[in-house]
Design a protein around this motif. Sequence first.
Motif, mmCIF file in Angstrom:
data_model
loop_
_atom_site.group_PDB
_atom_site.id
_atom_site.type_symbol
_atom_site.label_atom_id
_atom_site.label_comp_id
_atom_site.label_asym_id
_atom_site.label_seq_id
_atom_site.Cartn_x
_atom_site.Cartn_y
_atom_site.Cartn_z
ATOM 1 N N MET A 1 -8.817 -6.985 6.412
ATOM 2 C CA MET A 1 -8.228 -6.275 7.547
ATOM 3 C C MET A 1 -9.244 -6.177 8.683
ATOM 4 O O MET A 1 -10.441 -6.082 8.445
ATOM 5 C CB MET A 1 -7.835 -4.851 7.119
ATOM 6 C CG MET A 1 -6.702 -4.800 6.131
ATOM 7 S SD MET A 1 -6.068 -3.123 5.956
ATOM 8 C CE MET A 1 -7.448 -2.292 5.237
ATOM 9 N N PRO B 1 -11.665 -0.928 12.423
ATOM 10 C CA PRO B 1 -11.607 -0.223 13.718
ATOM 11 C C PRO B 1 -12.815 -0.511 14.608
ATOM 12 O O PRO B 1 -12.671 -0.638 15.826
ATOM 13 C CB PRO B 1 -11.561 1.246 13.307
ATOM 14 C CG PRO B 1 -10.990 1.256 11.940
ATOM 15 C CD PRO B 1 -11.399 -0.027 11.290
ATOM 16 N N LYS C 1 -1.809 0.012 12.691
ATOM 17 C CA LYS C 1 -2.415 1.177 12.008
ATOM 18 C C LYS C 1 -3.884 1.286 12.395
ATOM 19 O O LYS C 1 -4.384 2.365 12.690
ATOM 20 C CB LYS C 1 -2.301 1.022 10.486
ATOM 21 C CG LYS C 1 -0.931 1.342 9.942
ATOM 22 C CD LYS C 1 -0.884 1.115 8.447
ATOM 23 C CE LYS C 1 -1.532 2.221 7.677
ATOM 24 N NZ LYS C 1 -0.685 3.397 7.517
ATOM 25 N N THR C 2 -4.556 0.149 12.369
ATOM 26 C CA THR C 2 -5.973 0.140 12.751
ATOM 27 C C THR C 2 -6.122 0.592 14.200
ATOM 28 O O THR C 2 -7.019 1.356 14.540
ATOM 29 C CB THR C 2 -6.552 -1.277 12.558
ATOM 30 O OG1 THR C 2 -6.222 -1.700 11.237
ATOM 31 C CG2 THR C 2 -8.045 -1.289 12.743
ATOM 32 N N LYS D 1 -4.247 2.668 15.793
ATOM 33 C CA LYS D 1 -4.089 4.131 15.873
ATOM 34 C C LYS D 1 -5.386 4.839 15.485
ATOM 35 O O LYS D 1 -5.733 5.873 16.046
ATOM 36 C CB LYS D 1 -2.934 4.576 14.970
ATOM 37 C CG LYS D 1 -1.572 4.226 15.559
ATOM 38 C CD LYS D 1 -0.444 4.563 14.595
ATOM 39 C CE LYS D 1 0.833 3.868 15.014
ATOM 40 N NZ LYS D 1 1.811 3.803 13.922
ATOM 41 N N GLU D 2 -6.075 4.284 14.508
ATOM 42 C CA GLU D 2 -7.373 4.838 14.096
ATOM 43 C C GLU D 2 -8.363 4.726 15.264
ATOM 44 O O GLU D 2 -9.097 5.666 15.565
ATOM 45 C CB GLU D 2 -7.879 4.034 12.888
ATOM 46 C CG GLU D 2 -9.136 4.584 12.248
ATOM 47 C CD GLU D 2 -8.849 5.722 11.269
ATOM 48 O OE1 GLU D 2 -7.707 5.797 10.773
ATOM 49 O OE2 GLU D 2 -9.758 6.532 11.016
ATOM 50 N N THR E 1 0.847 -1.198 0.000
ATOM 51 C CA THR E 1 0.000 0.000 0.000
ATOM 52 C C THR E 1 0.883 1.248 0.000
ATOM 53 O O THR E 1 1.788 1.375 0.820
ATOM 54 C CB THR E 1 -0.939 0.007 1.233
ATOM 55 O OG1 THR E 1 -1.758 -1.165 1.174
ATOM 56 C CG2 THR E 1 -1.826 1.238 1.246
ATOM 57 N N PHE F 1 -4.578 6.320 9.099
ATOM 58 C CA PHE F 1 -4.115 5.088 9.743
ATOM 59 C C PHE F 1 -4.764 3.872 9.087
ATOM 60 O O PHE F 1 -4.113 3.126 8.383
ATOM 61 C CB PHE F 1 -4.402 5.145 11.246
ATOM 62 C CG PHE F 1 -3.716 6.301 11.927
ATOM 63 C CD1 PHE F 1 -2.328 6.393 11.893
ATOM 64 C CD2 PHE F 1 -4.433 7.295 12.579
ATOM 65 C CE1 PHE F 1 -1.679 7.458 12.505
ATOM 66 C CE2 PHE F 1 -3.791 8.354 13.190
ATOM 67 C CZ PHE F 1 -2.414 8.443 13.158
ATOM 68 N N TYR F 2 -6.062 3.736 9.293
ATOM 69 C CA TYR F 2 -6.754 2.579 8.714
ATOM 70 C C TYR F 2 -6.910 2.794 7.203
ATOM 71 O O TYR F 2 -7.422 3.824 6.766
ATOM 72 C CB TYR F 2 -8.117 2.425 9.380
ATOM 73 C CG TYR F 2 -8.947 1.291 8.852
ATOM 74 C CD1 TYR F 2 -8.510 -0.021 8.983
ATOM 75 C CD2 TYR F 2 -10.160 1.525 8.197
ATOM 76 C CE1 TYR F 2 -9.267 -1.080 8.492
ATOM 77 C CE2 TYR F 2 -10.920 0.477 7.707
ATOM 78 C CZ TYR F 2 -10.469 -0.819 7.856
ATOM 79 O OH TYR F 2 -11.205 -1.859 7.367
ATOM 80 N N THR F 3 -6.439 1.833 6.399
ATOM 81 C CA THR F 3 -6.415 2.047 4.949
ATOM 82 C C THR F 3 -7.602 1.399 4.236
ATOM 83 O O THR F 3 -7.666 1.400 3.015
ATOM 84 C CB THR F 3 -5.105 1.511 4.324
ATOM 85 O OG1 THR F 3 -4.969 0.132 4.705
ATOM 86 C CG2 THR F 3 -3.907 2.281 4.802
ATOM 87 N N GLY F 4 -8.531 0.844 4.997
ATOM 88 C CA GLY F 4 -9.717 0.256 4.367
ATOM 89 C C GLY F 4 -10.758 1.334 4.052
ATOM 90 O O GLY F 4 -10.710 2.444 4.574
#
Lengths: 380, 462
Positions: free
Chosen positions: A369, A372, A294-295, A297-298, A180, B348-351
Amino acid sequence: MTNNQRKIKLRNGNQMIAEGAIYAGCKFFAGYPITPASGIYKGMIDMLPHVGGLAIPAPDEISAIAYCVGASMRGIKSMTATSGPGWSLMVETVQYALITETPLVIAMVQRLGPATGGATQGAQGDILFSEFITSGGYTIPVLYPSNPKECFELTVKAFNWSEKFRIPVVILTDKEIGMTTETVDYTGLKNLTVIDRNTISANSTESNNWQMYEFKSLSDVPRFAPVGGKFKVTATGSAHNKNGELKKNDPETISVLIHLEEKINGHLEEFVDLILDEDKDAKTLIISFGITAKTMKEVIKISRRNNNKVSGLTIRALYPIPESQLKEISKPYERIIIPEENLSGQYRKLVHHLFEGKEVIGINKIGSMINPNEILEKIL
Amino acid sequence: MRHDLSQINIEIECTYMTKGAVMPFCKGCGHTHILRKLDEALIKLNLNPHDVCLVTDIGCIGLADYLFDKVHTVHTTHGRSTAFATGIALADKVLSTKNLKTIVLIGDGGAMIGLLHIVNAALLNTDVTVIVANNFLFGMTGGQQSSFSPLEFITQTSPYGNIIPPLDLCKVAMSSKAQFVARKISTDKDLVDVFADAISYDGFSIVEVLELCTEYAVEKNKLTGKDLQRIAEEHDHHLGILENRKTRSEFSLEYSEKILSNKKTLDLFNNFINAENLEIDFTKKFGKEKLEIIIAGSAGEKVQSSAAILCQVAAQSGFFITQKNDNPVTQGSGFSLSEVIISSEEIFYTGVDNPFAFIIVSSDALNEIISQRLFEKVNKNTIIIYDESLEIPIKTEKMYSLPLRRVCSPNKAALGGIDVLLNLTEPFPLQLFYSEIEKRFGKYDALYKDNLIKILTEKSTK
């Protein structure tokens, strides 16, 4: 900081691992294409000739990693890259690098397993497979970046650990981090320290008492001598004494085998890489790595916006497991959430015992994935 | 590189072997011959011991390491010796002082496991010499048959005689473009010279040496050393120097001439994006802080590279972006899909949870979007720009059917869709997009056959 003050490029994790390797002084790469790791191979093919290095196509993953070990024995920083199926083939030679104390970096970009699995689908299914591959159960440090910038940073760190301790080091990522593309801010990357192996000087006059694997304390790292240099190299994949000679039923040989693990055990603090985003009043701590970080952090962003308290811990070095740090950091929390993109909670099972008296929750799935919302609903 | 004997720091009788070493092999074993002759060949070549690396495989021949206490020795895993040696030699010749002679000692078992490594070392023509001690069986593990056992050969695992023909390794090497190939018998008088020629050959060389395992082969098969020639001939495995040419350059010379000669300056910390600080507020403009855009078409139709142009322009406008690509295992067929997120804050979340727009330019793309259930995330404000040939199974308030494939050509259909989206919504100044287009494709006028925006306006007035 606004974007016009940053040093921005658009890069994916694979490209940043390749750039990190170049920065770290890697001069040899042997590759065999495999989705989702091929971008690292391509990056090295494109860049290495311009720094006088050699990136070579290998006919299979076994050759690729063996070429790298050979080149490293000649004194050259070397790296290869693969995914689960290729890693399966490399397992034998990773152990050879370990027992011969040959520095080596392997980038392992996870895809959906088992076997050929899902080539273009992400997963965190190799959390155990990346580590538990040695006969004898030796520790292989595993770094796991959670964005392209960390791919660069942690590749440099992987080389530094590998050079300093003369060990194989894995840089583990996944399809989502590897492929990505993101806005990457290069600020700070130019100042990372690069460590080179401690090589015995060619001018040294101590040729007569040179010992291939010399150590006083078991955790000492012996000095390196390249094949082809003035000091005779005696390397073997068999259990050996300090001279590198195959020996059976020999206390010194057993001490060398212990020394291989003690190099890591004796320097555990140096192998810790954690980032804690702490909210002092939170009851919940989320622990994660790679794409799931990453998720996380979201999740933290959304929670705090809604005045909900939560803390997050990103583990950037999965192995050796930072046991005492995890115990200490988790103390104030009632609930520990560990999301992983695999079926069984691979890392959770390894660290669960560190969180005695706390509620430990795994969020696990494969195929896409973790969203969140799936984490948010579990926060106290 | 030649050295005066006087300059070499070895024992007076000038041997590369450990003084007084006792051979670890059975009485009469061919390995003893081979190693003594290798020593003689090194003496003949007068090499500095530091310039020699013996890479030994698993098996009896792999016990050779400690017999050579002055040269570098690397004892490897089974079959892999040639691969490790290749790495050593490549690094030495391309990246180091080019002083090494790398010699592999391998048995017939290891040669078959590592056949690929021998083939590739030969194809690379890297400076490795492979000496194959072929005694037709696995001696160390009790005399099992190998891929080199002659027909009718009796071993522990072929008690009725071997029925599988032996490999002609030299032929394999020759078909792998090896230019120094020899098959010899361990007692051959000229073996020293052949070894010396092979080692001094600048490139890949291989010498297969036939010998008998005295422990497991001789008695059962009623053989003596004199039978070796007959065995080879019966299988049409030719003896002697089978190839000795020099029409190919050693790998490092090819690499320097054809690859390293393209060397340019590489600066990792250069060519950053010139980002404007436009301070555009998506929340004010669109009611959401990030724009999630799905761009989908068919493989080979520049879908992902068109999405990359959108990302580039968004980054130039000061936004954070992510571009997550998806395609089937094959690269050139089926769908190709990019999920782009543009945000003024770090992503952050790339979805994609709440799509701002879809750009769908082929039926492959539409089928994939349906199969991934992406339409379930659509709301009434989601913009759907699609090729006129497609039947979209859902409805929003912002549907735009356009002749994207016909007007833009399939390869620019996705880019055309992006063009339309930017014109409809203007998330950032269009000029940045058009100058990026001009940079890549020349004049914007040449991009499409017709003006998409005009078509769009005409359609909406109708």
